[in-house]
Design a protein around this motif. Structure first.
Motif, PDB file in Angstrom:
ATOM      1  N   SER A 138       1.598  -9.208 -10.561  1.00 52.29           N
ATOM      2  CA  SER A 138       2.077  -8.642  -9.294  1.00 52.29           C
ATOM      3  C   SER A 138       2.849  -7.344  -9.483  1.00 52.29           C
ATOM      4  CB  SER A 138       2.944  -9.658  -8.546  1.00 52.29           C
ATOM      5  OG  SER A 138       4.067 -10.019  -9.305  1.00 52.29           O
ATOM      6  N   ARG A 139       3.559  -7.157 -10.608  1.00 46.76           N
ATOM      7  CA  ARG A 139       4.252  -5.907 -10.931  1.00 46.76           C
ATOM      8  C   ARG A 139       5.085  -5.365  -9.764  1.00 46.76           C
ATOM      9  NH1 ARG A 139       2.624  -3.556 -15.670  1.00 46.76           N
ATOM     10  NH2 ARG A 139       0.723  -4.381 -16.608  1.00 46.76           N
ATOM     11  N   ARG A 141       4.531  -5.615  -6.680  1.00 41.37           N
ATOM     12  CA  ARG A 141       3.705  -5.247  -5.523  1.00 41.37           C
ATOM     13  C   ARG A 141       3.096  -6.480  -4.883  1.00 41.37           C
ATOM     14  NH1 ARG A 141      -0.641  -3.279  -7.210  1.00 41.37           N
ATOM     15  NH2 ARG A 141      -1.260  -2.339  -5.238  1.00 41.37           N
ATOM     16  N   GLU A 144       2.167  -6.467  -1.071  1.00 42.75           N
ATOM     17  CA  GLU A 144       1.101  -5.485  -0.845  1.00 42.75           C
ATOM     18  C   GLU A 144      -0.236  -6.013  -1.340  1.00 42.75           C
ATOM     19  OE1 GLU A 144      -0.158  -1.007  -2.403  1.00 42.75           O
ATOM     20  OE2 GLU A 144       1.877  -1.747  -2.727  1.00 42.75           O
ATOM     21  N   ILE A 145      -0.234  -6.649  -2.513  1.00 40.82           N
ATOM     22  CA  ILE A 145      -1.465  -7.220  -3.059  1.00 40.82           C
ATOM     23  C   ILE A 145      -2.002  -8.302  -2.137  1.00 40.82           C
ATOM     24  CG2 ILE A 145      -2.387  -8.595  -4.971  1.00 40.82           C
ATOM     25  CD1 ILE A 145      -0.438  -7.098  -6.811  1.00 40.82           C
ATOM     26  N   HIS A 148      -3.531  -6.808   1.095  1.00 38.07           N
ATOM     27  CA  HIS A 148      -4.759  -6.052   0.845  1.00 38.07           C
ATOM     28  C   HIS A 148      -5.867  -6.912   0.268  1.00 38.07           C
ATOM     29  CE1 HIS A 148      -2.580  -1.880   0.763  1.00 38.07           C
ATOM     30  NE2 HIS A 148      -2.657  -2.412   1.955  1.00 38.07           N
ATOM     31  N   ASN A 208      10.028  -2.169 -11.649  1.00 39.88           N
ATOM     32  CA  ASN A 208       9.553  -2.872 -10.451  1.00 39.88           C
ATOM     33  C   ASN A 208      10.539  -3.925  -9.940  1.00 39.88           C
ATOM     34  OD1 ASN A 208       6.979  -1.536 -10.383  1.00 39.88           O
ATOM     35  ND2 ASN A 208       6.355  -2.812 -12.116  1.00 39.88           N
TER      36      ASN A 208
END
Length: 305
Positions: A138-139, A141, A144-145, A148, A208
């Motif tokens: 996931s880093r 994000r 958002e992942i 999307h 992150n």
């Protein structure tokens, strides 16, 4: 080369859009054709039609792989959730884990991969052997992942931006200090003034994530002067062993990786929640409801409930 002829977008079907995503996932027309059970020319023809619709090359060949253009990435960000929704609608509402054939994508990071994923893999092999698990980094994000379409579920620290997603708390975490048993501070308890003089490892999480104990430390007017910076908790136990280095890491992670090392209470407060997060598109899906139930069931093991 992009075709100049115009193709009616309404002439496209979901199979063509799925082909687009498969080329991106596999990196080649040949590999996508193998997944679809067709020849490469059929995939090439479909991509040519899509190029004519979107007026973009969609893919360029670099170092032996088909690399999506920026426009193609934008298109797939919109297309993938639609394909996921179609797949959900086509799946029978009744769900039998023993008979299910599906792919489940979980976004998480090192903590969850080490502590949670092994239990989930064992559970799936026992109860739902037809469900394959794909773990996505996931880093920072994660939401958002999810939104999307890059993953079906996220496990990790509570996301900052929670709009448009579901969040369920699994358990609370806090920090401890991991050090070699021969370290002068290993006997504990550890005072803040002593802690700030230690050879501390700063785990940056590649920018992150900022560990809450560092946030609390800054609020109190202090800051660490790290002896070493690393991007991840992976491998910190080996760095600590036999040295004067001290790693400040989540408590459950320390107990998982700290065999033979000393775990001392961190003098800086800074707890956080581990959460289960999922997007609206899978909220009512029977398989995903079952998966959420299994992961929530791990709470008893990790939180002592």
């Amino acid at each position: 080369m992009v075709q100049t002829s115009t193709v009616d977008p309404l002439s496209l079907d979901f199979a063509a859009l799925r082909t687009l995503c498969l080329v991106e996932d596999s990196g080649s027309f040949t590999a996508a054709a193998q997944v679809l059970g067709v020849n490469q020319s059929a995939v090439s023809y479909t991509i040519d039609r899509l190029r004519a619709v979107f007026h973009d090359p969609l893919f360029v060949r670099e170092k032996g792989r088909q690399i999506a253009t920026a426009r193609c990435q934008q298109i797939m960000d919109e297309v993938r959730p639609m394909l996921t929704t179609l797949d959900r609608l086509a799946r029978p509402e009744a769900f039998d884990p023993a008979q299910a054939q599906a792919r489940f994508r979980l976004a998480c990071n090192y903590y969850e991969r080490l502590l949670i994923v092994p239990h989930l893999v064992a559970l799936l092999r026992e109860q739902a052997p037809g469900i394959s698990l794909e773990v996505v980094n996931s880093r920072g994000r994660g939401p958002e992942i999810l939104l999307h379409g890059g993953a079906d579920m996220l496990i990790g620290p509570r996301p900052v931006a929670e709009g448009g997603i579901y969040v369920s708390r699994l358990w609370a975490e806090d920090y401890v200090c991991l050090m070699d048993p021969a370290h002068p501070a290993a006997a504990g308890p550890l005072r803040l003034d002593i802690y700030l003089t230690l050879d501390l490892i700063d785990i940056t999480y590649e920018g992150n994530w900022t560990s809450p104990y560092l946030v609390e430390l800054e609020r109190s007017g202090h800051a660490i002067t790290p002896a070493l910076k690393v991007p991840s908790p992976a491998g910190v136990a080996r760095l600590v062993a036999g040295s004067t280095l001290v790693a400040t890491i989540p408590r459950r992670l320390a107990h998982e990786i700290g065999e033979g090392l000393r775990i001392v209470e961190c003098p800086v407060p800074g707890g956080f929640d581990i959460t289960l997060v999922w997007p609206p598109r899978v909220h009512a899906d029977a398989m995903h409801q079952w998966m959420r139930g299994q992961i929530t069931g791990l709470r008893r093991q990790f939180a002592g409930e």
